[in-house]
Design a protein around this motif. Structure first.
Motif, mmCIF file in Angstrom:
data_model
loop_
_atom_site.group_PDB
_atom_site.id
_atom_site.type_symbol
_atom_site.label_atom_id
_atom_site.label_comp_id
_atom_site.label_asym_id
_atom_site.label_seq_id
_atom_site.Cartn_x
_atom_site.Cartn_y
_atom_site.Cartn_z
ATOM 1 N N LEU A 1 60.220 31.370 -22.600
ATOM 2 C CA LEU A 1 61.813 31.235 -22.648
ATOM 3 C C LEU A 1 63.215 31.328 -23.433
ATOM 4 O O LEU A 1 62.257 31.092 -24.327
ATOM 5 C CB LEU A 1 61.856 29.912 -22.120
ATOM 6 C CG LEU A 1 63.080 29.038 -21.755
ATOM 7 C CD1 LEU A 1 64.208 29.256 -20.537
ATOM 8 C CD2 LEU A 1 63.237 27.635 -21.685
ATOM 9 N N VAL B 1 55.842 24.804 -22.565
ATOM 10 C CA VAL B 1 56.913 26.059 -22.345
ATOM 11 C C VAL B 1 57.289 26.558 -24.328
ATOM 12 O O VAL B 1 57.245 26.004 -24.987
ATOM 13 C CB VAL B 1 57.781 25.289 -21.857
ATOM 14 C CG1 VAL B 1 58.916 26.481 -22.012
ATOM 15 C CG2 VAL B 1 58.275 24.647 -21.297
ATOM 16 N N VAL C 1 56.894 18.973 -19.369
ATOM 17 C CA VAL C 1 57.329 20.522 -18.357
ATOM 18 C C VAL C 1 57.397 21.388 -17.643
ATOM 19 O O VAL C 1 55.971 21.665 -18.134
ATOM 20 C CB VAL C 1 59.333 20.832 -19.313
ATOM 21 C CG1 VAL C 1 59.581 22.068 -18.950
ATOM 22 C CG2 VAL C 1 59.782 20.379 -20.252
ATOM 23 N N GLU C 2 57.418 21.600 -16.669
ATOM 24 C CA GLU C 2 56.028 22.727 -15.487
ATOM 25 C C GLU C 2 57.408 23.657 -15.024
ATOM 26 O O GLU C 2 57.456 23.830 -14.462
ATOM 27 C CB GLU C 2 56.022 21.815 -14.586
ATOM 28 C CG GLU C 2 54.962 20.454 -14.770
ATOM 29 C CD GLU C 2 55.364 19.849 -13.176
ATOM 30 O OE1 GLU C 2 55.330 19.822 -12.087
ATOM 31 O OE2 GLU C 2 54.940 18.447 -12.797
ATOM 32 N N ILE C 3 56.639 24.921 -16.014
ATOM 33 C CA ILE C 3 57.290 26.316 -16.355
ATOM 34 C C ILE C 3 56.502 27.393 -16.248
ATOM 35 O O ILE C 3 55.058 27.044 -17.152
ATOM 36 C CB ILE C 3 59.139 26.309 -17.475
ATOM 37 C CG1 ILE C 3 60.229 25.316 -17.367
ATOM 38 C CG2 ILE C 3 58.833 27.905 -16.845
ATOM 39 C CD1 ILE C 3 60.439 25.952 -17.850
ATOM 40 N N LEU D 1 66.003 20.415 -16.794
ATOM 41 C CA LEU D 1 65.154 20.789 -16.530
ATOM 42 C C LEU D 1 64.121 20.261 -15.489
ATOM 43 O O LEU D 1 63.136 21.200 -15.048
ATOM 44 C CB LEU D 1 64.356 20.195 -17.758
ATOM 45 C CG LEU D 1 64.135 20.843 -19.257
ATOM 46 C CD1 LEU D 1 64.484 20.193 -20.481
ATOM 47 C CD2 LEU D 1 63.467 22.141 -19.792
ATOM 48 N N LEU E 1 64.554 22.863 -12.618
ATOM 49 C CA LEU E 1 64.600 24.536 -12.981
ATOM 50 C C LEU E 1 62.797 24.118 -12.620
ATOM 51 O O LEU E 1 62.109 25.314 -11.509
ATOM 52 C CB LEU E 1 64.116 24.287 -14.009
ATOM 53 C CG LEU E 1 65.150 25.784 -15.155
ATOM 54 C CD1 LEU E 1 65.008 25.893 -16.382
ATOM 55 C CD2 LEU E 1 65.726 26.667 -14.302
ATOM 56 N N ARG E 2 62.057 22.650 -12.646
ATOM 57 C CA ARG E 2 60.493 23.028 -12.027
ATOM 58 C C ARG E 2 61.085 22.995 -10.350
ATOM 59 O O ARG E 2 59.802 23.252 -9.843
ATOM 60 C CB ARG E 2 60.434 21.178 -12.762
ATOM 61 C CG ARG E 2 60.054 21.155 -13.662
ATOM 62 C CD ARG E 2 59.873 19.346 -13.755
ATOM 63 N NE ARG E 2 60.057 19.151 -15.565
ATOM 64 C CZ ARG E 2 60.861 17.893 -15.625
ATOM 65 N NH1 ARG E 2 60.992 17.350 -14.397
ATOM 66 N NH2 ARG E 2 60.714 17.649 -16.810
ATOM 67 N N MET F 1 62.029 34.569 -18.643
ATOM 68 C CA MET F 1 62.813 33.643 -18.779
ATOM 69 C C MET F 1 64.148 33.485 -19.512
ATOM 70 O O MET F 1 63.567 33.395 -20.344
ATOM 71 C CB MET F 1 62.223 32.675 -17.379
ATOM 72 C CG MET F 1 64.039 31.447 -16.924
ATOM 73 S SD MET F 1 63.073 30.249 -16.148
ATOM 74 C CE MET F 1 62.683 29.164 -16.570
ATOM 75 N N LEU G 1 56.246 32.304 -16.890
ATOM 76 C CA LEU G 1 57.689 32.240 -17.290
ATOM 77 C C LEU G 1 57.817 33.162 -18.651
ATOM 78 O O LEU G 1 59.327 32.400 -19.104
ATOM 79 C CB LEU G 1 58.368 31.697 -16.777
ATOM 80 C CG LEU G 1 58.972 32.443 -14.872
ATOM 81 C CD1 LEU G 1 59.108 31.212 -13.881
ATOM 82 C CD2 LEU G 1 59.508 33.659 -14.281
ATOM 83 N N ASN G 2 57.033 32.215 -19.462
ATOM 84 C CA ASN G 2 56.819 32.146 -20.918
ATOM 85 C C ASN G 2 57.067 33.424 -21.439
ATOM 86 O O ASN G 2 56.550 34.217 -21.264
ATOM 87 C CB ASN G 2 55.317 31.338 -21.475
ATOM 88 C CG ASN G 2 55.773 30.084 -20.964
ATOM 89 O OD1 ASN G 2 56.857 29.172 -20.997
ATOM 90 N ND2 ASN G 2 55.027 28.983 -20.614
ATOM 91 N N LEU H 1 61.166 26.640 -9.457
ATOM 92 C CA LEU H 1 60.736 27.298 -9.557
ATOM 93 C C LEU H 1 59.112 27.270 -9.061
ATOM 94 O O LEU H 1 57.992 28.233 -9.170
ATOM 95 C CB LEU H 1 60.206 28.042 -11.287
ATOM 96 C CG LEU H 1 61.281 27.604 -12.318
ATOM 97 C CD1 LEU H 1 61.624 27.838 -13.914
ATOM 98 C CD2 LEU H 1 62.055 29.658 -11.212
#
Length: 166
Positions: A39, A62, A30-32, A158, A161-162, A73, A36-37, A165
């Motif tokens: 979540l 994440v 997962v690439e957030i 997800l 979202l990737r 987020m 933004l951590n 974002l």
């Protein structure tokens, strides 16, 4: 034959470098952005999509918090419904197949309620055969299909979202 192993090492090294260079990542990574951590996942109690999201995020970079005020987020599962309708009948009117639907609507908010991802919807559909035999097994199979839908919906959320974002 010591000279025969060298070409294989070169080929293996070239393949690994090509994979690393193209941005390949294992499914489930997962690439957030770290900014933004953590979540927070806002969903109804017992939400199958929430459970699937938590499973997919386990072991990733994440951070998931249980407190919405700590989150940078908020991923909101706005609606989550499952339904079925008759897709095929025989000449006697007996149901031969159902069409199963799983619909999810979601969005994502940043700090101070800034919308990071606009509300979006997913509609997952699968045909489910209904033969005369194994009536109890068919009910269990239908339940498993809806569990698969929740996992697939979480994976698609997800992925979206990737993309949003980046």
């Amino acid at each position: 034959m010591p000279g025969g192993r060298g070409p294989w090492r070169v080929l293996l090294t070239a393949a690994l470098l090509a994979l690393a260079g193209c941005g390949f990542q294992l499914r489930g990574s997962v690439e957030i952005p770290p900014t933004l951590n953590p979540l927070y996942i806002q969903a109804d109690a017992g939400s199958p999509v929430r459970r699937a999201l938590l499973d997919l995020l386990a072991g990733s970079d994440v951070e998931v918090t249980r407190n919405a005020t700590e989150a940078r987020m908020v991923l909101r599962i706005l609606a989550e419904t499952s339904s079925s309708r008759v897709a095929a009948v025989d000449i006697n009117g007996k149901t031969l197949a159902y069409e199963l639907h799983y619909m999810v609507q979601f969005d994502a908010l940043g700090e101070a309620g800034v919308q990071l991802v606009a509300p979006q919807g997913l509609d997952l559909v699968r045909t489910f055969d209904n033969p005369d035999v194994e009536v109890l097994g068919k009910r269990l199979e239908q339940d498993l299909i809806f569990e698969d839908f929740a996992t697939e919906a979480a994976d698609r959320i997800l992925t979206r979202l990737r993309v949003a974002l980046r």
